[in-house]
Design an enzyme around this catalytic site. Sequence first.
Site, PDB file in Angstrom:
ATOM      1  N   SER A 123       3.338 -46.266  62.153  1.00  0.00           N
ATOM      2  CA  SER A 123       2.989 -44.935  62.670  1.00  0.00           C
ATOM      3  C   SER A 123       3.451 -43.859  61.691  1.00  0.00           C
ATOM      4  CB  SER A 123       3.690 -44.743  64.031  1.00  0.00           C
ATOM      5  OG  SER A 123       3.531 -43.434  64.510  1.00  0.00           O
TER       6      SER A 123
ATOM      7  N   LEU B  41       4.819 -41.190  59.304  1.00  0.00           N
ATOM      8  CA  LEU B  41       5.172 -41.132  57.890  1.00  0.00           C
ATOM      9  C   LEU B  41       5.158 -42.521  57.232  1.00  0.00           C
ATOM     10  CD1 LEU B  41       6.128 -39.451  55.480  1.00  0.00           C
ATOM     11  CD2 LEU B  41       8.479 -39.725  56.312  1.00  0.00           C
TER      12      LEU B  41
ATOM     13  N   TYR C  55      20.950 -38.169  66.925  1.00  0.00           N
ATOM     14  CA  TYR C  55      20.048 -38.143  65.761  1.00  0.00           C
ATOM     15  C   TYR C  55      20.789 -37.591  64.545  1.00  0.00           C
ATOM     16  CZ  TYR C  55      15.585 -37.328  63.281  1.00  0.00           C
ATOM     17  OH  TYR C  55      14.550 -37.334  62.382  1.00  0.00           O
TER      18      TYR C  55
ATOM     19  N   LYS D  18      21.532 -39.516  61.066  1.00  0.00           N
ATOM     20  CA  LYS D  18      21.012 -39.062  59.766  1.00  0.00           C
ATOM     21  C   LYS D  18      22.138 -38.608  58.831  1.00  0.00           C
ATOM     22  CE  LYS D  18      16.600 -39.781  60.718  1.00  0.00           C
ATOM     23  NZ  LYS D  18      15.895 -40.948  60.181  1.00  0.00           N
TER      24      LYS D  18
HETATM   25  N1  LIG Z   1       8.291 -36.269  62.270  1.00  0.00           N
HETATM   26  C1  LIG Z   1       9.244 -35.423  61.904  1.00  0.00           C
HETATM   27  O1  LIG Z   1       9.198 -34.235  62.209  1.00  0.00           O
HETATM   28  C2  LIG Z   1      10.414 -35.925  61.105  1.00  0.00           C
HETATM   29  C3  LIG Z   1      11.283 -34.995  60.508  1.00  0.00           C
HETATM   30  C4  LIG Z   1      12.357 -35.464  59.766  1.00  0.00           C
HETATM   31  C5  LIG Z   1      12.564 -36.818  59.627  1.00  0.00           C
HETATM   32  N2  LIG Z   1      11.703 -37.707  60.219  1.00  0.00           N
HETATM   33  C6  LIG Z   1      11.979 -39.131  60.068  1.00  0.00           C
HETATM   34  O2  LIG Z   1      10.824 -39.788  59.587  1.00  0.00           O
HETATM   35  C7  LIG Z   1      10.902 -41.167  59.959  1.00  0.00           C
HETATM   36  C8  LIG Z   1       9.551 -41.639  60.450  1.00  0.00           C
HETATM   37  O3  LIG Z   1       9.289 -41.071  61.712  1.00  0.00           O
HETATM   38  P1  LIG Z   1       7.865 -40.495  62.134  1.00  0.00           P
HETATM   39  O4  LIG Z   1       8.017 -39.031  62.199  1.00  0.00           O
HETATM   40  O5  LIG Z   1       6.808 -41.102  61.317  1.00  0.00           O
HETATM   41  O6  LIG Z   1       7.812 -41.008  63.666  1.00  0.00           O
HETATM   42  P2  LIG Z   1       6.875 -42.077  64.392  1.00  0.00           P
HETATM   43  O7  LIG Z   1       7.428 -42.179  65.782  1.00  0.00           O
HETATM   44  O8  LIG Z   1       5.441 -41.682  64.232  1.00  0.00           O
HETATM   45  O9  LIG Z   1       7.135 -43.420  63.599  1.00  0.00           O
HETATM   46  C9  LIG Z   1       8.349 -44.141  63.694  1.00  0.00           C
HETATM   47  C10 LIG Z   1       8.065 -45.622  63.532  1.00  0.00           C
HETATM   48  O10 LIG Z   1       9.340 -46.305  63.567  1.00  0.00           O
HETATM   49  C11 LIG Z   1       9.145 -47.484  64.332  1.00  0.00           C
HETATM   50  N3  LIG Z   1      10.406 -47.973  64.887  1.00  0.00           N
HETATM   51  C12 LIG Z   1      11.172 -47.392  65.845  1.00  0.00           C
HETATM   52  N4  LIG Z   1      12.205 -48.178  66.144  1.00  0.00           N
HETATM   53  C13 LIG Z   1      12.105 -49.282  65.361  1.00  0.00           C
HETATM   54  C14 LIG Z   1      12.868 -50.454  65.223  1.00  0.00           C
HETATM   55  N5  LIG Z   1      13.954 -50.683  65.974  1.00  0.00           N
HETATM   56  N6  LIG Z   1      12.473 -51.383  64.317  1.00  0.00           N
HETATM   57  C15 LIG Z   1      11.357 -51.187  63.580  1.00  0.00           C
HETATM   58  N7  LIG Z   1      10.583 -50.105  63.684  1.00  0.00           N
HETATM   59  C16 LIG Z   1      10.949 -49.155  64.557  1.00  0.00           C
HETATM   60  C17 LIG Z   1       8.174 -47.066  65.443  1.00  0.00           C
HETATM   61  O11 LIG Z   1       7.558 -48.197  66.057  1.00  0.00           O
HETATM   62  C18 LIG Z   1       7.206 -46.194  64.670  1.00  0.00           C
HETATM   63  O12 LIG Z   1       6.149 -46.954  64.146  1.00  0.00           O
HETATM   64  C19 LIG Z   1      12.019 -41.278  61.008  1.00  0.00           C
HETATM   65  O13 LIG Z   1      13.174 -41.831  60.413  1.00  0.00           O
HETATM   66  C20 LIG Z   1      12.268 -39.829  61.387  1.00  0.00           C
HETATM   67  O14 LIG Z   1      13.589 -39.627  61.821  1.00  0.00           O
HETATM   68  C21 LIG Z   1      10.637 -37.292  60.940  1.00  0.00           C
END
Ligand SMILES: NC(=O)c1ccc[n+]([C@@H]2O[C@H](COP(=O)([O-])OP(=O)(O)OC[C@H]3O[C@@H](n4cnc5c(N)ncnc54)[C@H](O)[C@@H]3O)[C@@H](O)[C@H]2O)c1
Length: 269
Positions: free
Chosen positions: A17, A19, A155, A159
């Site tokens: 999903s 990123l 969170y 991080k």
């Molecule tokens: N979206 C934002 O605004 C944002 C901002 C800063 C940092 N991030 C970071 O970016 C990263 C990606 O998140 P995203 O925004 O794409 O969210 P998202 O929810 O779209 O994707 C997260 C993915 O991680 C997977 N996941 C969750 N728990 C898991 C586990 N135990 N084992 C394996 N996979 C697991 C989920 O199934 C999902 O596919 C995260 O670390 C998030 O903290 C996101």
Amino acid sequence: MAREFNDKVVVITGAASGLGYALCKRFAQAGAIVAGLDKDAKGLEILADELSAMGASAHTFVCDVTDEAVVNDTISQVIDKMGDIYVLINNAGVSHVSLFQKIRVSVLKKVIDISLFGTIYCTKAAIDSIIKTQGTVVGIASVAGYAPLAGRTGYAAAKHGMAGFLNTLRTEVDRSGVKVLLVFATYIKTNLAKNNLSADGTPMNKERPTSGNVLMPDDAADSIFKAVAQEERQLLLGETAQASWDLYYSDPAAYEEIMLSLNQFVFEE
Ligand SMILES: NC(=O)c1ccc[n+]([C@@H]2O[C@H](COP(=O)([O-])OP(=O)(O)OC[C@H]3O[C@@H](n4cnc5c(N)ncnc54)[C@H](O)[C@@H]3O)[C@@H](O)[C@H]2O)c1
């Protein structure tokens, strides 16, 4: 000279999903052999179809990054099937929106287990292989990885922990030619908000207010790709990430005031 990824093994967690999905496509476009890991088997099937339609060389692995034995087994399979690892991107993560007074400790633990221990397990399993290739370890942190974010104590702990872990790892592996990149990202349009956990651990399933510009996953993935290629140590991803860094380290009280004014909603959850 920029690093190249043709025929190099790139492992990305949280690949099903947002990123992680976009990162898989970006590295595949550059000719990498992509290993996409996620706990979501259905999302991985969609990813595998898209990567295969692009003509990419890729494998997907159902892997819960909080299970150390499963991570060890998955990383061994990646190395056996695909070869030594050149890039590991620790991207899997989940957040929460709930005040510390209200949230169950089990929910804080879950958030920390995924982002911090998931990163530690994957990096531990892959590090010998990455040293052989003189590759790169990446951590996808957040503005909450260097500054406070009300309503997200777990969170922020996860991080900040990731940042401390990877910044310190860099000082140990730099002499082996291994690079470590920390990405402090601002808001990206993904499923993170929908997957946010509430105080009792159930997914919130709703959008959240954001502040500053919101990045699209493909643009965020492209910036991260370029930072890995350029052997950068740190990427402040998005204008808000840079502005927050500048303000927090010059005037933390002013930063907190603005952050609180933008996050009043967490006191109403
Ligand atoms: N979206 C934002 O605004 C944002 C901002 C800063 C940092 N991030 C970071 O970016 C990263 C990606 O998140 P995203 O925004 O794409 O969210 P998202 O929810 O779209 O994707 C997260 C993915 O991680 C997977 N996941 C969750 N728990 C898991 C586990 N135990 N084992 C394996 N996979 C697991 C989920 O199934 C999902 O596919 C995260 O670390 C998030 O903290 C996101």
